[in-house]
Enzyme design. Sequence first.
Site, PDB file in Angstrom:
ATOM      1  N   SER A 183       0.797  -1.225   0.000  1.00  0.00           N
ATOM      2  CA  SER A 183       0.000   0.000   0.000  1.00  0.00           C
ATOM      3  C   SER A 183       0.829   1.275   0.000  1.00  0.00           C
ATOM      4  CB  SER A 183      -0.933   0.010   1.220  1.00  0.00           C
ATOM      5  OG  SER A 183      -0.183   0.015   2.422  1.00  0.00           O
ATOM      6  N   LYS A 184       2.152   1.158   0.079  1.00  0.00           N
ATOM      7  CA  LYS A 184       3.003   2.345   0.113  1.00  0.00           C
ATOM      8  C   LYS A 184       3.070   2.991  -1.279  1.00  0.00           C
ATOM      9  CE  LYS A 184       4.046   1.560   4.426  1.00  0.00           C
ATOM     10  NZ  LYS A 184       3.334   2.311   5.479  1.00  0.00           N
ATOM     11  N   PRO A 185       3.547   4.240  -1.349  1.00  0.00           N
ATOM     12  CA  PRO A 185       3.632   4.892  -2.659  1.00  0.00           C
ATOM     13  C   PRO A 185       4.383   4.065  -3.701  1.00  0.00           C
ATOM     14  CG  PRO A 185       3.919   6.514  -0.939  1.00  0.00           C
ATOM     15  CD  PRO A 185       3.848   5.185  -0.245  1.00  0.00           C
TER      16      PRO A 185
END
Length: 376
Positions: A183-185
Amino acid sequence: MQFIDLKSQYSGIEDAIKTRINTVLEHGQFILGPEVAELETQLAEFVGVAHCVGMSSGTDALLAAMMGLEIGRGDEVITTPFTFIATAEMIALLGARPVFVDIDPVTYNLNPALLEDAITGRTRAIMPVALYGQCANMDAINAVAAQHRLPVIEDAAQSFGASNQGRRSCGLSRIGCTSFFPSKPLGGYGDGGACFTDDATLAARLRELRNHGQERRYHHPRLGLNGRLDTLQAAILLEKLRIFPAEIEARVRIGERYTRLFNECGAVSTAAGTDAPVITPTIAPSNISVYAQYTIQVANRDEVAAQLTAQGIPTAVHYPLPLNQQPVFDCGFGAECTPISAAIAQRVLSLPMHPYLTDDAQDRIIAAVAEITGLT
């Protein structure tokens, strides 16, 4: 509606991802294969530092960074209470004491003005977090750290791709650490992370630490951990890194559009106080945020979230309880020690945010929030 839409991203790079995965399956070097070194080179160039060391997770990256600085039992590390538990968890796991300093009410990041009073003879490092995709005030933090000859470890798990004063997150201090959680950039398809530094000696130590403290095969000059980045994750990240600059631009556009349209409805910025029905995030003029989350403040947060859920709009709370109030940390810091964190934790609400969020979906979210909260 998806809170984070990874399927849309995958549909655009599916063939390239499958080719990368098949290459790894064919050469069979699943641990520290050539894709790991290739990714480390590209990530270091992207950040603008000399060395990148891939890690098995962002959490292990923080752990290895502190081990590389020989932080241990009886030491103190200053950090923020308003973040995910991994930041302070790794400090405590090493036997050190997390010292919690309250946040700036505008950016939600560690407040540099409070650092001096927190530094003691046992302080060994300062670990600010770049919350919600925005870098902390690193110039001010680094200045205080330099006066006391302390290293700064940037916890950039949420801010990879962001910048401060024109410099990339992860390249703003002695060591930068990030996460490649999906879910991180910049996210993989499993756990992953990395450490960044310009210090060649420290980088070599980090490479040993991630591989059981091994300097060469079966020769271990230090205790380490199993902290290697999987070759398959590196291969996936190589393809995701290729489209990452365009995704950063999309994140900035969508985040700014959220704020503009909310403010047109009567919301206010964090600089205006906490009486408005909706308070939008403020990005410091020196920063470019990657909006890992788009987080607003609202009164009656749980009721607002429930009504949005009923309309098919997912939300999340980052974070409902500051770390110094978590039962696991009995370290002498009550809610009264960090009043800004305690207050904001009751009001923050994260809305759907990703590079593939359409204008129509965003308009629906804004209209729903405005109706529920009574914005004009």
